[in-house]
Design an enzyme around this catalytic site. Structure first.
Site, short mmCIF file in Angstrom:
data_model
loop_
_atom_site.label_atom_id
_atom_site.label_comp_id
_atom_site.label_asym_id
_atom_site.label_seq_id
_atom_site.Cartn_x
_atom_site.Cartn_y
_atom_site.Cartn_z
N GLU A 163 62.56 -11.23 -17.91
CA GLU A 163 62.94 -12.39 -18.44
C GLU A 163 61.51 -13.08 -19.20
OE1 GLU A 163 64.58 -15.26 -15.82
OE2 GLU A 163 66.64 -14.41 -16.30
N GLU A 320 71.93 -10.14 -15.15
CA GLU A 320 71.96 -10.84 -13.82
C GLU A 320 72.75 -12.25 -14.14
OE1 GLU A 320 67.92 -12.81 -13.19
OE2 GLU A 320 66.87 -11.32 -13.56
C1 GLA Z 1 66.06 -15.19 -13.25
C2 GLA Z 1 65.05 -14.23 -12.79
C3 GLA Z 1 65.23 -13.71 -11.38
C4 GLA Z 1 65.85 -14.67 -10.29
C5 GLA Z 1 67.01 -15.46 -11.04
C6 GLA Z 1 67.29 -16.56 -10.11
O1 GLA Z 1 67.31 -14.74 -13.75
O2 GLA Z 1 65.04 -13.10 -13.57
O3 GLA Z 1 64.16 -12.89 -10.85
O4 GLA Z 1 64.57 -15.72 -10.23
O5 GLA Z 1 66.58 -16.17 -12.20
O6 GLA Z 1 68.68 -17.29 -10.65
#
Ligand code: GLA
Length: 679
Positions: A163, A320
């Site tokens: 991210e 995710e």
């Molecule tokens: C993001 C991050 C993960 C985790 C999630 C939690 O998407 O990439 O590492 O922290 O949030 O919702």
């Protein structure tokens, strides 16, 4: 390294990520667990049907010691275990968060926020995107990881950092200021051109030397909007340049596809993913339902359509999402029974061919210990685990859907640049935000059963029956011209207020709004007249609107609706310039109607455009179709509280039952019909 990136630039020889059916995947952080748990984890992954596992996302401090030495024994073992189990690996480069020894040794890599204060280690992503020191250490790690696993048969995909820009997109440190100046020099060439672009004759801001320019740190008043806008562009480009640097290192050792997880969500707006999309080998997005919003499910649908837009319609990855609650909202709601399946298939319906979760096993320590996972703290004797097993079964049955595409005849223009410009300081009304307009229009289209592609301004619009342009404040002349051209070729358009106001330098086009589309629409707006939040404006049609009115003249368009009260009483609120000689109609909406009024407007617009609509869709029911060359699949997602009877013929892949004429879809359920093409 800091030059502006041409939006059309694209790396050659792109490897493709091969989805295997609908991938079922997860993030796995084995470093949080004793090695004795790893074998049990891999066995359970097999049981539930996991086929793709992301590891080494936050691996740096496990892998590397302060003396630079590397210990790959843990990663070797876990990749080996996954491989032996037939599970493919989505391998993180491990650089998402620097280890404490690095930030202690080099505090100059720490990010600085807009008030000029430093943000410290102890959380994550504590690095400045322009730091050459961070880049040097990170790329050395990537080199070692890619060299070791570049040809490992388990590695199906590379996952660069994590991210990018989630926390550190905007850094205001002196190193960032120097990089910003380099970027500006490349963009403008001369100080005079920069002064023109930023309108620095205002408030005595004229620059005489590049060294006078800094990052737009907080001021006593508001900041120069041109400077802030360019800083957003620069910051997005800077992280993209970092992505490219990691990508180039990996490429020296591996021919596997490379990506990074985007954040096409409600609360992250710092990266212009239209410029990022051509750089990744497969589009991957992270999405979490946001219960701070009024319509979280509708936002999910929009984010999925936008992610598909980034992928030009090709299947994409949901990298995710969550089985239940997250941990980072003020109130972290659990999902209702069945909601995980429903939300998951919403992404699949809108083009995802991989469905991955954060994370495999719920952490027992750290900031995310109350974030849901596939294995919750309660263990496998839990409803969440049983739902995960069910999802695994359903995804297996949906394998044949992979590779098919959503075919839309409505295009919605969306732009991160327009978002930055529209939601800037000192706008006509702080109660009006870009996303609120975009979401309202998308929500109404979705409820009407329209199939919508979200595309960037300037994209090829041929083939669409309707082009919707909600609140596109900043637009270039040539991008605006593509809408005119589409209408001239027969498409219809609906443009909403605050669109087309400024050019790429945030400069207002004078002569009446929206100058760039005045002729197309046959109207001229003389003055914005927003109303206070909570005030209702009545429309002649009986509809209600809020937040925005404007004083407008329709010189070459029919007035479809008028304001009855408010500051623009008697003036047009909705206009329609009817197409002649093969042109489409050009509609203009100058207010923010409530849900019912907007539904009526879009009903008329979609009907006039002859756009396709899928039956039974409404605010609580998504109906979406994916089509292949010889087959189509209809997803019906019942988010509502009433059962639904839907007409269809074919086979429901969720239950395996035949459907001959109609199917009952219980409240909260989802069905995926392979449509009988012969009926
Ligand atoms: C993001 C991050 C993960 C985790 C999630 C939690 O998407 O990439 O590492 O922290 O949030 O919702």
């Amino acid at each position: 390294m800091n030059r502006p990136l041409a939006t059309t630039e694209r790396s050659l020889a792109r490897p493709r990520y091969e989805h295997r059916g609908i991938d079922f995947g997860c993030d796995y952080n084995p470093e949080q667990w004793d090695r004795s748990v790893w074998r049990e984890d891999v066995a359970l992954m097999r049981e539930v049907g996991i086929s793709l596992v992301a590891v080494n996302i936050f691996g740096w401090s496990e892998l590397q010691s302060p003396d630079g030495s590397l210990d790959f024994s843990g990663l070797d073992e876990i990749i080996g275990l996954l491989h032996d189990a037939g599970i493919r690996v989505n391998l993180g480069t491990g650089t998402a968060s620097p280890p404490p020894w690095l930030t202690t040794r080099h505090p100059e890599i720490l990010p600085v926020v807009s008030d000029g204060t430093t943000r410290f280690p102890g959380g994550r992503q504590a690095w400045c995107p322009s730091s050459p020191v961070f880049r040097q250490y990170a790329l050395a790690l990537v080199d070692a990881v890619a060299e070791r696993y570049g040809e490992h048969p388990a590695v199906a995909l590379w996952h660069v950092s994590n991210e990018l820009g989630c926390h550190n997109a905007l850094c205001y440190c002196d190193r960032s200021a120097a990089a910003f100046r380099e970027w500006l020099r490349a963009r403008y060439g001369s100080i005079a051109a920069l002064n023109r672009a930023w309108g620095t004759s205002f408030w005595s801001q004229r620059y005489t030397d590049w060294e006078e320019i800094g990052t737009p740190r907080l001021t006593l008043s508001t900041r120069n909007p041109g400077q802030v806008l360019d800083f957003s562009r620069f910051s997005s480009d800077e992280l993209l340049s970092y992505y490219r640097a990691e990508q180039a290192v990996i490429r020296r050792h591996s021919s596997a596809p490379i990506t990074t997880n985007f954040m096409v969500t409600a609360h992250i707006r710092e990266l212009d993913y239209w410029t990022w999309a051509p750089e990744v080998d497969v589009i991957a997005n992270d999405h979490y339902l946001d219960h701070r919003l009024e319509h979280p499910a509708a936002e999910l649908a929009f984010a999925a359509d936008l992610t598909r837009g980034l992928s030009h319609g090709a299947p994409w990855m949901l990298m995710e999402h969550s089985t239940g609650s997250v941990n980072w909202q003020p109130h972290n709601l659990a999902k209702a029974p069945g909601q995980m399946l429903r939300d998951s298939l919403q992404h699949v319906a809108r083009g995802a061919d991989s469905l991955c979760f954060f994370q495999w096993r719920a952490s027992v320590q750290g900031s995310e210990k109350f974030h849901s996972a596939l294995i919750p703290h309660a263990g496998t004797d839990s409803a969440l685990w049983r739902e995960a097993l069910e999802l695994g079964d359903v995804l297996e049955r949906l394998g044949e859907v992979a590779g098919t595409r959503v075919v839309a005849d409505v295009a919605l223009l969306f732009s991160w640049e327009a978002w930055w410009a529209a939601d800037a300081e000192n706008r006509p009304s702080e109660a009006v935000s870009y996303l609120d307009q975009v979401w309202a229009i998308h929500r109404a289209l979705r409820a009407a059963g329209a199939e919508v592609d979200v595309v960037r301004p300037g994209a090829d619009l041929s083939g669409y029956r309707l082009i919707v342009v909600p609140g596109l404040h900043l637009v270039r002349d040539q991008e605006a011209a593509t809408v005119d051209a589409a209408v001239a070729a027969g498409a219809h358009t609906l443009i909403t207020f605050y669109s087309g106001i400024v050019d790429e330098n945030d400069r207002v086009r004078p002569g009446g709004y929206p100058a760039v589309w005045r002729d197309l629409l046959g109207i001229r707006v003389e003055e914005f007249a927003p109303v206070l939040p909570g005030d209702v404006v009545s429309l002649e049609s009986g509809g209600r609107a809020s937040l925005w009115t404007e004083r407008m003249v329709a010189h070459d368009a029919d007035v479809v609706d008028r304001f009855v009260g408010g500051p623009a009483a008697g003036m047009p609120a909705l206009t329609r310039r009817r197409g002649t000689a093969g042109d489409g109609d050009a509609w203009y909406l100058g207010t923010f109607p409530d849900e019912a009024a907007l539904a009526r407007i879009l009903d008329d617009v979609l009907t006039a455009a002859g756009a396709n609509r899928l039956a039974d869709a409404h605010a609580d029911v998504d109906v979406v179709r994916r089509a292949g060359t010889d087959r189509t699949y209809r997803f019906i997602i019942n988010n509502g509280t009433d059962d639904l009877v839907h007409r269809a013929r074919g086979t429901d892949l969720v239950t395996g039952e035949g459907v001959s004429g109609s199917i009952r879809i219980p409240a909260g359920a989802v069905r995926v019909i392979r449509e009988d093409m012969t009926s």
